[in-house]
Design an enzyme around this catalytic site. Structure first.
Site, PDB file in Angstrom:
ATOM      1  N   ASP A  59      10.015  14.142   7.637  1.00 33.13           N
ATOM      2  CA  ASP A  59      10.684  13.942   6.356  1.00 33.13           C
ATOM      3  C   ASP A  59       9.811  13.008   5.532  1.00 33.13           C
ATOM      4  OD1 ASP A  59      12.251  13.247   4.225  1.00 33.13           O
ATOM      5  OD2 ASP A  59      13.955  12.528   5.383  1.00 33.13           O
ATOM      6  N   LYS A 117      16.315  -5.019  26.241  1.00 28.96           N
ATOM      7  CA  LYS A 117      15.687  -4.122  25.272  1.00 28.96           C
ATOM      8  C   LYS A 117      16.124  -2.666  25.459  1.00 28.96           C
ATOM      9  CE  LYS A 117      11.652  -7.111  24.799  1.00 28.96           C
ATOM     10  NZ  LYS A 117      10.171  -7.229  24.911  1.00 28.96           N
TER      11      LYS A 117
END
Length: 350
Positions: free
Chosen positions: A330, A275
């Site tokens: 954003d 991972k």
């Protein structure tokens, strides 16, 4: 006009020469830097007088008398943080450095409290369709969506005004009349606002070719769907101090692969990484540009900001990044919009 170079000195300069620099400047301080322009100390009239009392002469260098541990502020710190630092330390001036210790500015407490108007134009790209935010944008342009009980665009205008940048140009298209009716000439918000109509999609840089007059100072360009606490004055200082042609604000972005990644070389497994976390810098949609880069932008054509930067890089222009660590979001999708409303009060100290 004052420039940082007017009060920047090296340790080998004489006390006499430094006195002349201090007396000539209204700042009444000299900033001592090494050959890499890293701040290593400060020197004022009091330091020089103490040096002379110790037996140093005007012909000696400042090497042994400058103050080596001045209070400094980082370029990523907010105006409020710097004011608090200055008042706590009971000092009127604080040198500003970047993350590498490079000198990029000098902040004066009086100027921070009584923010002076600055000549740099602010160009806001507010003509997008906001397709990913539908149905919220079916009747409202994205920059006019309400976050914190006011339009996103109003927060942007107020943040620039807070730093003294009150000369604003909005590049509009989709449902532009809603924006123009709300902001008018900007006087209600303490700024001056002009509008440029994009009659077709121009991209994030193409509308700059429509400017009626070429800016005479470096100018800001910002997307109109962002919420951020970035210190715009520090961005300007950084751009000027490094003699940049174009500076892009960047934000660290990371993602974690949800599996063990198997590295293979010619069919053989060389390692397994469980991972892994990958980190990148992405554009934050905020830019500082020098006026002469407009020559690179084609007239009345679609042209994106990444294309402009690629062209500048290809031409070996000085193109820099400005990492931001302040709040930034954003608002591109509905979940971003919901998050913005949940975080607004905390992010902007409402």
């Amino acid at each position: 006009m004052f420039t940082l170079q007017d009060i920047t000195v090296r340790p080998h300069i004489t006390i006499r020469e430094t006195l002349q620099i201090i007396d000539k400047s209204s700042k009444q301080i000299a900033l001592v830097v090494d050959e890499d322009n890293k701040l290593i100390g400060t020197l004022n009239d009091g330091d020089i007088r103490r040096g002379l009392l110790k037996g140093f002469t005007l012909s000696d260098t400042i090497e042994n008398i400058y103050f080596r541990t001045p209070t400094v502020a980082n370029i990523n710190e907010s105006k409020e943080t710097i004011i608090k630092l200055a008042t706590t330390k009971k000092i009127l001036q604080i040198p500003l450095i970047d993350n590498d210790g490079i000198l990029v500015g000098l902040k004066n407490l009086d100027e921070l409290i009584d923010q002076q108007k600055k000549p740099n134009k602010v160009i806001l790209m507010v003509g997008g369709l906001g397709t990913r935010l539908r149905p919220l944008t079916e009747n409202t342009p994205k920059p006019m969506l309400q976050v914190g009980n006011k339009p996103i665009l109003q927060t942007i205008v107020e943040k620039f005004s807070e730093y003294g940048y009150d000369n604003i140009i909005m590049c509009v298209n989709y449902k532009s009349q809603i924006i123009q009716d709300y902001f008018g000439d900007g006087s209600q918000f303490g700024v001056s606002i002009e509008y440029i109509m994009e009659n077709k999609r121009m991209g994030t840089a193409g509308a700059l070719s429509l400017l009626p007059e070429l800016p005479t100072e470096p100018f800001f360009v910002m997307n109109g769907d962002l919420l951020t606490n970035v210190n715009f004055e520090h961005l300007c200082d950084y751009h000027l101090a490094h003699q940049s042609k174009a500076t892009m604000c960047v934000r660290e972005y990371d993602f974690q692969v949800p599996y063990g990644v198997v590295n293979i070389d010619n069919g053989k497994i060389t390692s397994i990484v469980e991972k892994p976390l990958h980190k990148f810098f992405v554009s934050a949609g905020i830019y500082m540009l020098s006026p002469d880069i407009i020559q690179y932008i084609p007239k009345n054509q679609f042209y994106d900001m990444p294309t402009l930067f690629e062209q500048l890089i290809e031409n070996k222009e000085n193109v820099l990044s400005f990492p931001i660590h302040e709040y930034w979001l954003d608002i591109g999708r509905v979940n971003d919009y919901e998050r913005a409303n949940n975080e607004y009060d905390k992010a902007f100290d409402v």
